[in-house]
Design a protein around this motif. Structure first.
Motif, PDB file in Angstrom:
ATOM      1  N   THR A  19      -0.868  -5.673   3.449  1.00 19.12           N
ATOM      2  CA  THR A  19      -1.237  -4.284   3.120  1.00 19.12           C
ATOM      3  C   THR A  19      -1.884  -4.140   1.748  1.00 19.12           C
ATOM      4  O   THR A  19      -2.298  -3.041   1.376  1.00 19.12           O
ATOM      5  N   LYS A  20      -1.973  -5.219   0.990  1.00 24.22           N
ATOM      6  CA  LYS A  20      -2.540  -5.138  -0.351  1.00 24.22           C
ATOM      7  C   LYS A  20      -4.026  -5.491  -0.333  1.00 24.22           C
ATOM      8  O   LYS A  20      -4.583  -5.907   0.688  1.00 24.22           O
ATOM      9  N   GLU A  76       0.248   4.208   0.568  1.00 22.75           N
ATOM     10  CA  GLU A  76      -0.046   5.159   1.638  1.00 22.75           C
ATOM     11  C   GLU A  76       0.832   4.927   2.865  1.00 22.75           C
ATOM     12  O   GLU A  76       0.874   5.767   3.767  1.00 22.75           O
ATOM     13  N   ASP A  77       1.535   3.809   2.914  1.00 19.14           N
ATOM     14  CA  ASP A  77       2.350   3.487   4.075  1.00 19.14           C
ATOM     15  C   ASP A  77       3.719   4.174   4.077  1.00 19.14           C
ATOM     16  O   ASP A  77       4.468   4.039   5.045  1.00 19.14           O
ATOM     17  N   ASN A 111       0.841  -1.197   0.000  1.00 16.69           N
ATOM     18  CA  ASN A 111       0.000   0.000   0.000  1.00 16.69           C
ATOM     19  C   ASN A 111       0.877   1.247   0.000  1.00 16.69           C
ATOM     20  O   ASN A 111       1.617   1.500   0.951  1.00 16.69           O
TER      21      ASN A 111
END
Length: 237
Positions: A188-189, A15-16, A13
């Motif tokens: 996270t995906k 955004e991390d 992700n």
């Protein structure tokens, strides 16, 4: 002040990524990347335009000296990997050591890495754990497994999807099918999956499907008999 930065990148992700990581990548003179194509997409997404050089396990011994010389000449350089924190089962250790041996300042930023969410998600004890990364594929694998069968701490492994079931079967063979474990996939995906149970249950689950994505295996440590009975009793409450 010139130095080497190790900058973690998202494991899935985007955004991390941290604000600090973005700032450092925009400020450095050069970015070293494991795969320039993969990192190129990341930098383009965040509108970062910096020289990008390849630095991976096949060329790190050849490029390290030039990197050290550039930093000594006043440049600031960042090292990133395809995903996660550099040097954690990725290139980085050799360059860090070479820089430190030459009196160069090294700074590693905090950020994304796969094994932390995997062990927290597992539900297994995490006050003490050991990170084993990728096990040897051939030479030394069996002796390492035999050694880990006596490990009392929770163990964390990285594995490729096509070797997942085989590794789970080997763990079951040396540690017992009833050993508690967890498999985290695609962390996270969009299709993140965390599967928990005994090794036997995990083998059955993943043998019946096609497995894709990055894999983290978390295996509970060996429990002494008294603690094992208490753990089983608590687990059934």
């Amino acid at each position: 002040m010139s130095k080497l930065y190790l900058v973690p990148t998202p494991i899935g992700n985007l955004e991390d990524i941290t604000l600090r990581a973005l700032r450092i990548l925009k400020e450095v003179d050069l970015i070293l990347a494991e795969d320039t194509r993969t990192s190129g997409f990341l930098l383009k997404h965040f509108e970062i335009s910096k020289p990008l050089h390849s630095h991976h396990k096949f060329n790190e011994h050849k490029t390290a000296e030039n990197i050290v010389n550039r930093i000594k000449a006043g440049e600031t350089i960042a090292l990133i990997s395809d995903a996660g924190t550099p040097a954690i089962s990725d290139p980085g250790f050799f360059l860090v050591k070479h820089c430190l041996d030459n009196g160069i300042d090294v700074e590693c930023l905090p950020g994304a890495t796969a094994f932390i969410p995997a062990i927290v998600n597992s539900g297994l004890p995490n006050e003490k754990f050991c990170f084993e990364g990728f096990l040897p594929q051939k030479k030394g694998r069996q002796s390492k497994l035999d050694e880990l069968a006596e490990e009392s701490r929770t163990m964390i492994f990285y594995e490729s999807p096509h070797r997942l079931v085989k590794s789970l079967e080997q763990f079951a063979e040396v540690m017992g099918e009833d050993r508690k474990a967890s498999v985290s996939r695609e962390l996270t995906k969009l299709y993140e999956e965390n599967v928990r149970g005994t090794l036997a249950e995990l083998i059955a689950h993943f043998s019946s499907k096609t497995v894709k994505g990055e894999i983290v295996i978390v295996v509970g440590g060996k429990l002494v008999e008294k603690k094992k009975k208490e753990y089983v009793k608590k687990d059934r409450m």
